[in-house]
Design a protein around this motif. Structure first.
Motif, mmCIF file in Angstrom:
data_model
loop_
_atom_site.group_PDB
_atom_site.id
_atom_site.type_symbol
_atom_site.label_atom_id
_atom_site.label_comp_id
_atom_site.label_asym_id
_atom_site.label_seq_id
_atom_site.Cartn_x
_atom_site.Cartn_y
_atom_site.Cartn_z
ATOM 1 N N ALA A 139 0.866 -1.193 0.000
ATOM 2 C CA ALA A 139 0.000 0.000 0.000
ATOM 3 C C ALA A 139 0.895 1.232 0.000
ATOM 4 N N VAL A 140 0.332 2.335 -0.472
ATOM 5 C CA VAL A 140 1.105 3.588 -0.579
ATOM 6 C C VAL A 140 0.366 4.686 0.180
ATOM 7 N N VAL A 141 1.126 5.548 0.880
ATOM 8 C CA VAL A 141 0.545 6.754 1.487
ATOM 9 C C VAL A 141 1.135 7.972 0.776
ATOM 10 N N ILE A 142 0.271 8.814 0.248
ATOM 11 C CA ILE A 142 0.719 10.073 -0.383
ATOM 12 C C ILE A 142 0.714 11.148 0.696
ATOM 13 N N ALA A 143 1.882 11.709 0.990
ATOM 14 C CA ALA A 143 1.976 12.750 2.035
ATOM 15 C C ALA A 143 2.962 13.813 1.561
ATOM 16 N N THR A 144 2.687 14.328 0.367
ATOM 17 C CA THR A 144 3.665 15.184 -0.314
ATOM 18 C C THR A 144 3.504 16.678 -0.028
#
Ligand SMILES: Cc1cc2nc3c(=O)[nH]c(=O)nc-3n(C[C@H](O)[C@H](O)[C@H](O)COP(=O)(O)OP(=O)(O)OC[C@H]3O[C@@H](n4cnc5c(N)ncnc54)[C@H](O)[C@@H]3O)c2cc1C
Ligand SMILES: NC(=O)c1ccc[n+]([C@@H]2O[C@H](COP(=O)([O-])OP(=O)(O)OC[C@H]3O[C@@H](n4cnc5c(N)ncnc54)[C@H](O)[C@@H]3O)[C@@H](O)[C@H]2O)c1
Length: 471
Positions: A139-144
């Motif tokens: 899974a990926v978390v986008i926290a950009t």
């Protein structure tokens, strides 16, 4: 995707700011093998160019202001001498201390977790890194995060155009400053600079500062900041280079032109999503190009992709970035099982003097409003800072649902009100709580009593309904 990835993990977090660090911690706590990807690992936005340096500048402004108004009390320290280079040097020195703390936190990460690279999607759970490697994640978390938006006419005008990225690097206070944008960034920095002796004009194309809700609250804010800076609301601005500065011409509700030594652009911070190749993620995007997500689970649709912090453009505040990161990281680790997290009522502060605060629901249909006037409030008056208003919002049963404040102590009073809203307190129940005398908290009683009357809820009969002097 057939070729073997260079790296694999359960959860890949893109961005090592407040939201990303929280997500990585939560995912690891839930037992996931994590990777945290960031090109810089320079510490968070909050510490480097956000919350902390702005509050350091505001602290200097408070000191100057306190000295200037001391004669009200019969104390005569004289007009303050403001040493601009010393002000900016302290801002940076203390800022660097906060940044060092956030960087030290990275030492606790398990070896191999930090990946120094830029990431973009090549498939929903497959990332390409700027160093040429590829990551396959469960899974990926986008926290950009987000980036300062600089409107076209203000670009390419050289180093006199500032944003929050550059303003704290100035070696000295500017001679004069135009601030474009009256949101929290523009307003906080404009008032602080004004109190530090800089001639400041703030321009906004809208007619409302910092999204203040309710006319009385907005009037209180506008009146207070207009003592320190010039306000030009409802105007369009056009910049052009001039000798020793930037000439700003404006038109609309007022018109004119003036040369400023510097211009601070604070016209909003859209999410950092452009470099991510979201098309390859398969996510559904809204009209602004931001992934559609569930704010209780932070999941994007039903994908194994989660989003948190400024990147989701929802509640772009530090405490929200941290909560969203924790929820996103935990759910990324347990995906496909995801659990709704607990969100708090909306709560925003702008650190002007007096501060502006909003909690939960604002005024609206069927909402009962109680008002407190701080223009003559006892404790505020002892300190010669009696001004502003508070409005508390309740439902028909007298249960608190929100509040708007611009008054002395609003940052602390708003916490009490946010906690009251979250815990389901009623106006009647709060009036049973102890109120010390003389305090700013006593000022809330008028609003709470008004709500009791209008909702026909009893005022507690073991509490005196009179007022102590100045309460
Ligand atoms: C001047 C200013 C004052 C503020 N004051 C306050 C305040 O007083 N109180 C408050 O609550 N909030 C305040 N805020 C807002 C608060 O700072 C932000 O909401 C919060 O810091 C956002 O955290 P984040 O983790 O989303 O973003 P960030 O901390 O910016 O982290 C994002 C990270 O993502 C990385 N990244 C970006 N793209 C990629 C990519 N493709 N691959 C890998 N990494 C990537 C970046 O390098 C960065 O490290 C302020 C903001 C500003 C600008
Ligand atoms: N105290 C705090 O919690 C705090 C402090 C600073 C920033 N922040 C966060 O950072 C976010 C970004 O702050 P911000 O102040 O940059 O953005 P913002 O979006 O809140 O406000 C931008 C302002 O600029 C105005 N504007 C936009 N384009 C313009 C133009 N071309 N000319 C003139 N005015 C223009 C808008 O009308 C608006 O009032 C905030 O929304 C907040 O979430 C929080």
């Amino acid at each position: 995707m057939t070729d073997r990835p260079d790296l694999t993990c359960d959860v890949a977090v893109i961005g090592a700011g407040t939201a990303g660090l929280a997500a990585e911690r939560a995912a690891r706590k839930a037992g996931a093998r994590t990777l945290l990807i960031d090109p810089e690992f320079r510490g968070t936005l909050c510490a480097n160019t956000g919350c902390m340096p702005s509050k350091l500048l505001i602290a200097a402004a408070h000191a100057a202001h306190a000295s200037r108004r001391a004669p009200v009390f019969g104390v005569r320290p004289g007009d303050p001498v403001i040493d601009g280079p010393a002000v900016m040097a302290r801002v940076r020195a203390e800022r660097d201390r906060f940044v060092a703390f956030t960087r030290e936190g990275l030492d606790d990460l398990p070896q191999g977790t930090m990946i120094r690279a830029h990431a973009r999607f090549v498939a929903p759970t497959r990332l390409a890194l700027s160093d040429g490697r590829q990551v396959q994640a469960g899974a990926v978390v986008i926290a950009t995060g987000s980036t300062a938006l600089v409107p076209g006419p203000f670009r390419d005008l050289g180093p006199r155009i500032l944003t929050n990225e550059t303003v704290f690097e100035l070696p000295d206070l500017p001679a004069s400053l135009a601030v474009i944008g009256g949101g929290p960034i523009g307003l906080e920095l404009a008032q602080a600079m004004g109190r530090l002796g800089v001639t400041v004009t703030l321009f906004d194309q809208g007619d409302r500062l910092a999204k203040a809700r309710g006319d009385a609250v907005h009037d209180a804010l506008r009146t207070a900041v207009a003592r320190d800076i010039t306000l030009c609301l409802g105007v369009e601005t056009t910049p052009e280079p001039a000798d020793d500065g930037i000439r700003i011409a404006w038109s609309g509700a007022s018109q004119g032109a003036q040369v400023f030594s510097h211009v601070l652009v604070a016209t909003g911070r859209p999410p950092n999503l452009d470099g991510l190749d979201l098309a390859a993620s398969g996510l559904t995007l809204d009209d602004h190009g931001t992934p559609v997500f569930d704010r209780l689970t932070m999941q994007c649709g039903d994908a194994a992709i989660f989003i948190a912090g400024d990147a989701d453009a929802d509640a772009t505040l530090l405490h929200e970035a941290s909560t969203e990161g924790a929820i996103a990281g935990r759910n990324a680790a347990t995906h496909p099982t995801v659990t709704p997290g607990t969100r708090s009522p909306a709560f925003a502060l702008t650190f002007t003097d007096p501060p502006l605060a909003s909690v939960g629901a604002g005024p609206g249909d069927g909402v009962i409003c109680g008002h407190s006037d701080y223009g003559n409030q006892g404790r505020a008056r002892t300190e010669a800072r009696a001004e502003g208003v508070m409005t508390i919002h309740a439902d028909a049963q007298g249960r608190l649902i929100g509040a708007d404040l611009c008054c002395p102590g609003a940052e602390h009073l708003a916490h009490l009100l946010a906690w009251a809203v979250q815990s389901g307190a009623t106006a009647s129940g709060l009036l049973e709580m102890p109120f010390y005398h003389p305090t700013l908290e006593e000022g809330m009683k008028a609003a709470l009593r008004q709500i009791c009357r209008e909702t026909r809820q009893p005022e507690p009969d073991s509490r005196d309904f009179g007022l102590a002097p100045g309460a």
